[in-house]
Write a protein that holds these residues in place. Structure first.
Motif, PDB file in Angstrom:
ATOM      1  N   SER A   1      14.353 -30.037  -0.083  1.00 30.59           N
ATOM      2  CA  SER A   1      14.681 -31.457  -0.151  1.00 30.59           C
ATOM      3  C   SER A   1      13.429 -32.197  -0.577  1.00 30.59           C
ATOM      4  O   SER A   1      12.322 -31.862  -0.141  1.00 30.59           O
ATOM      5  N   SER A   2      13.606 -33.210  -1.418  1.00 30.01           N
ATOM      6  CA  SER A   2      12.460 -33.919  -1.977  1.00 30.01           C
ATOM      7  C   SER A   2      12.584 -35.422  -1.754  1.00 30.01           C
ATOM      8  O   SER A   2      13.639 -36.003  -1.979  1.00 30.01           O
ATOM      9  N   ALA A   3      11.471 -36.020  -1.320  1.00 33.76           N
ATOM     10  CA  ALA A   3      11.382 -37.479  -1.215  1.00 33.76           C
ATOM     11  C   ALA A   3      10.514 -37.973  -2.372  1.00 33.76           C
ATOM     12  O   ALA A   3       9.326 -38.265  -2.204  1.00 33.76           O
ATOM     13  N   GLY A   4      11.098 -38.034  -3.559  1.00 31.71           N
ATOM     14  CA  GLY A   4      10.407 -38.566  -4.731  1.00 31.71           C
ATOM     15  C   GLY A   4       9.298 -37.700  -5.275  1.00 31.71           C
ATOM     16  O   GLY A   4       8.492 -38.176  -6.085  1.00 31.71           O
ATOM     17  N   HIS A   5       9.232 -36.434  -4.868  1.00 32.53           N
ATOM     18  CA  HIS A   5       8.115 -35.566  -5.266  1.00 32.53           C
ATOM     19  C   HIS A   5       8.500 -34.735  -6.494  1.00 32.53           C
ATOM     20  O   HIS A   5       9.672 -34.423  -6.702  1.00 32.53           O
ATOM     21  N   PRO A   6       7.502 -34.350  -7.334  1.00 33.21           N
ATOM     22  CA  PRO A   6       7.809 -33.468  -8.466  1.00 33.21           C
ATOM     23  C   PRO A   6       8.471 -32.176  -7.990  1.00 33.21           C
ATOM     24  O   PRO A   6       8.097 -31.635  -6.936  1.00 33.21           O
ATOM     25  N   PRO A   7       9.437 -31.657  -8.744  1.00 32.47           N
ATOM     26  CA  PRO A   7      10.212 -30.498  -8.273  1.00 32.47           C
ATOM     27  C   PRO A   7       9.395 -29.212  -8.269  1.00 32.47           C
ATOM     28  O   PRO A   7       8.574 -28.983  -9.161  1.00 32.47           O
ATOM     29  N   PRO A   8       9.603 -28.363  -7.263  1.00 33.51           N
ATOM     30  CA  PRO A   8       8.920 -27.064  -7.270  1.00 33.51           C
ATOM     31  C   PRO A   8       9.444 -26.197  -8.406  1.00 33.51           C
ATOM     32  O   PRO A   8      10.561 -26.393  -8.897  1.00 33.51           O
ATOM     33  N   ALA A   9       8.630 -25.239  -8.809  1.00 36.21           N
ATOM     34  CA  ALA A   9       9.014 -24.324  -9.886  1.00 36.21           C
ATOM     35  C   ALA A   9       9.315 -22.955  -9.281  1.00 36.21           C
ATOM     36  O   ALA A   9       8.487 -22.400  -8.551  1.00 36.21           O
TER      37      ALA A   9
ATOM     38  N   VAL B   1       4.632 -29.907   0.575  1.00 39.55           N
ATOM     39  CA  VAL B   1       3.533 -30.624  -0.072  1.00 39.55           C
ATOM     40  C   VAL B   1       3.864 -32.109  -0.029  1.00 39.55           C
ATOM     41  O   VAL B   1       5.030 -32.499   0.086  1.00 39.55           O
ATOM     42  N   GLY B   2       2.829 -32.934  -0.116  1.00 37.45           N
ATOM     43  CA  GLY B   2       3.053 -34.369  -0.120  1.00 37.45           C
ATOM     44  C   GLY B   2       1.886 -35.102  -0.726  1.00 37.45           C
ATOM     45  O   GLY B   2       0.810 -34.530  -0.945  1.00 37.45           O
TER      46      GLY B   2
ATOM     47  N   THR C   1      -5.262 -32.574  -6.755  1.00 36.92           N
ATOM     48  CA  THR C   1      -4.227 -31.561  -6.981  1.00 36.92           C
ATOM     49  C   THR C   1      -4.167 -30.641  -5.786  1.00 36.92           C
ATOM     50  O   THR C   1      -5.152 -30.023  -5.407  1.00 36.92           O
ATOM     51  N   ALA C   2      -2.987 -30.579  -5.163  1.00 36.29           N
ATOM     52  CA  ALA C   2      -2.710 -29.580  -4.143  1.00 36.29           C
ATOM     53  C   ALA C   2      -1.716 -28.576  -4.739  1.00 36.29           C
ATOM     54  O   ALA C   2      -0.791 -28.959  -5.464  1.00 36.29           O
ATOM     55  N   LEU C   3      -1.917 -27.303  -4.438  1.00 36.13           N
ATOM     56  CA  LEU C   3      -1.113 -26.247  -5.068  1.00 36.13           C
ATOM     57  C   LEU C   3      -0.848 -25.136  -4.051  1.00 36.13           C
ATOM     58  O   LEU C   3      -1.759 -24.703  -3.339  1.00 36.13           O
TER      59      LEU C   3
ATOM     60  N   LEU D   1       4.681 -24.833  -5.483  1.00 39.27           N
ATOM     61  CA  LEU D   1       4.729 -26.232  -5.063  1.00 39.27           C
ATOM     62  C   LEU D   1       3.406 -26.880  -5.436  1.00 39.27           C
ATOM     63  O   LEU D   1       2.351 -26.241  -5.347  1.00 39.27           O
ATOM     64  N   TYR D   2       3.436 -28.156  -5.809  1.00 35.61           N
ATOM     65  CA  TYR D   2       2.240 -28.788  -6.335  1.00 35.61           C
ATOM     66  C   TYR D   2       2.361 -30.302  -6.193  1.00 35.61           C
ATOM     67  O   TYR D   2       3.449 -30.835  -5.940  1.00 35.61           O
ATOM     68  N   THR D   3       1.250 -30.997  -6.347  1.00 37.58           N
ATOM     69  CA  THR D   3       1.276 -32.457  -6.429  1.00 37.58           C
ATOM     70  C   THR D   3       1.082 -32.877  -7.881  1.00 37.58           C
ATOM     71  O   THR D   3       0.739 -32.057  -8.740  1.00 37.58           O
ATOM     72  N   ASP D   4       1.287 -34.160  -8.143  1.00 39.16           N
ATOM     73  CA  ASP D   4       1.394 -34.601  -9.541  1.00 39.16           C
ATOM     74  C   ASP D   4       0.102 -34.440 -10.343  1.00 39.16           C
ATOM     75  O   ASP D   4       0.133 -34.473 -11.576  1.00 39.16           O
ATOM     76  N   GLY D   5      -1.043 -34.266  -9.661  1.00 41.45           N
ATOM     77  CA  GLY D   5      -2.285 -34.062 -10.400  1.00 41.45           C
ATOM     78  C   GLY D   5      -2.263 -32.833 -11.291  1.00 41.45           C
ATOM     79  O   GLY D   5      -3.010 -32.753 -12.270  1.00 41.45           O
TER      80      GLY D   5
END
Length: 408
Positions: free
Chosen positions: A297-305, A229-230, A401-403, A348-352
């Motif tokens: 690996s994350s580039a500044g993205h909210p962590p997956p659950a 996700v991004g 929001t992407a989910l 996985l999700y975006t910050d929305g």
């Protein structure tokens, strides 16, 4: 209605401009004294009633559009959360003492949203100034014929402005439809996941409702598959175009790179040549179903659950680096691994999905964990629907929001 010693109800009633508070269904919640004076109504005739039952269209003037324009504006503010300053409107008011007699009136309305802590529109503030007497006073020195001519001209100009606004609204709607079609074409279906996966994309209310959020799914050699996700900074078609470039680049990189961190390294190098890609966040995971591991690996993205089979929720936050373009020099990214057992789920999700104005991000993450815990046994499609239903404000969100939900 008191805060810091100020009686805001008294302030509202003392405002010199006519003001009304409406529910999102356009029912009067409250009005101030200036509004009662301007409308010629009592509080009992207004509060608790639907606005256009109190002030309907003049049945003797089928060309009148003032009340319809006002209704459209109020509903738009309730739906989008955006303020609307309207052009001069003519809508007539029935004399309360002489039913059937309508008075020609001119108004200058401004409608603004009142939102709660989650960003949901709870009320609409309708502020209106009557300018009928002002128009008469300014035109009176020209005589009756000139007065009527000037009023007619002003009314014509107001109608022309309304027609322009309506054309712009229709053009905006067409642009939004095209943009959404473009966004849908660039986002993949959950084919590699089959019935174990569910994907959702919910655009924000207002604007084009198209931004830079994306997700991607890819089958890898050895029975593994990748999920990413991004989120590109910005809105509209420009952000969607950048999103398409970065999504394609990461999708290609993860197929040949040695793990998620190497894929994000390649994406970061590519992003330097893409205008508008700076500060993009992205998350890449590789799921190994045979060994039951998630490498990420994350580039500044909210962590997956990671929802474990026992109902516990683990946020995968041990491999987080800055967003794309945040470093002056290239530094290899980190990755980590988490184990799971049969019956787990990865979200996985975006910050929305989790962020709200005036709220700490931990509150949103706790809300997500609570929802996952209560719906932990649901299939992927049901779980995705439950997350959107419970975590997105009823009136829509101000961010996309992407989910992606994967049953492991």
């Amino acid at each position: 209605m008191k805060h810091s010693g100020i009686d805001y109800e008294a302030v509202f009633q003392a405002l010199p401009a006519a003001a009304a508070l409406l529910t999102t269904d356009l029912v009067y919640a409250d009005v101030n004294e200036a509004y009662l004076r301007a409308s010629g109504r009592t509080r009992g005739q207004i509060v608790g009633r639907y606005m256009f039952d109190v002030f309907p269209d003049n049945p003797n003037d089928h060309a009148a559009t003032g009340t319809r324009n006002l209704q459209a504006s109020l509903l738009r503010v309730a739906a989008t959360g955006e303020r609307d300053a309207m052009a001069l409107q003519r809508y007539d008011v029935e004399d309360p003492d002489r039913p059937g007699r309508w008075e020609e009136r001119y108004w200058s309305p401004v409608n603004a949203p009142v939102v709660d802590a989650d960003g949901r529109v709870t009320l609409v503030l309708h502020r209106v100034e009557e300018v009928t007497e002002l128009l008469h006073a300014r035109s009176g020195r020209f005589g009756g014929d000139r007065t009527r001519a000037l009023e007619a001209e002003l009314y014509t100009r107001a109608r022309e402005l309304q027609e322009v606004n309506e054309r712009l609204r229709r053009a905006h709607a067409r642009e939004r439809e095209v943009a959404l079609s473009l966004q849908s074409a660039m986002l993949p279906a959950p084919g590699p996941l089959g019935r174990r996966g569910a994907v959702r994309y919910q655009p924000a209310v207002g604007s084009l409702n198209v931004c830079g959020d994306w997700f991607d799914l890819a089958e890898l050699p050895g029975g593994c598959f990748a999920v990413a996700v991004g989120d590109v900074v910005g809105h509209g078609l420009t952000a969607a175009g950048v999103m398409g470039q970065l999504r394609s680049a990461l999708s290609a990189a993860v197929r040949v790179a040695d793990g998620p961190a190497a894929a994000l390294d390649a994406l970061g190098l590519y992003a330097r040549s893409v205008e508008g890609a700076e500060s993009t966040t992205a998350l890449q995971t590789v799921i190994d179903c045979d060994n039951r591991t998630v490498t990420y690996s994350s580039a500044g993205h909210p962590p997956p659950a990671l929802l474990h089979a026992d109902g516990a929720v683990e946020f995968l936050d041990r491999a987080t680096d800055p967003p794309l373009g945040a470093r002056f020099e290239h530094v290899p990214r980190v990755q980590a691994e988490a184990a799971f057992s049969e019956g787990a789920a990865l979200v996985l999700y975006t910050d929305g999905l989790i962020e709200r104005r005036h709220e700490d991000i931990d509150t949103g993450m706790n809300r997500l964990a609570d929802c996952l815990g209560r719906h932990g046994e649901a299939d992927a499609e049901t779980l995705a629907d439950a997350l959107l239903a419970e975590l997105i404000p009823p009136g829509g969100n101000t961010d996309d929001t992407a989910l992606v939900v994967v049953r492991l």
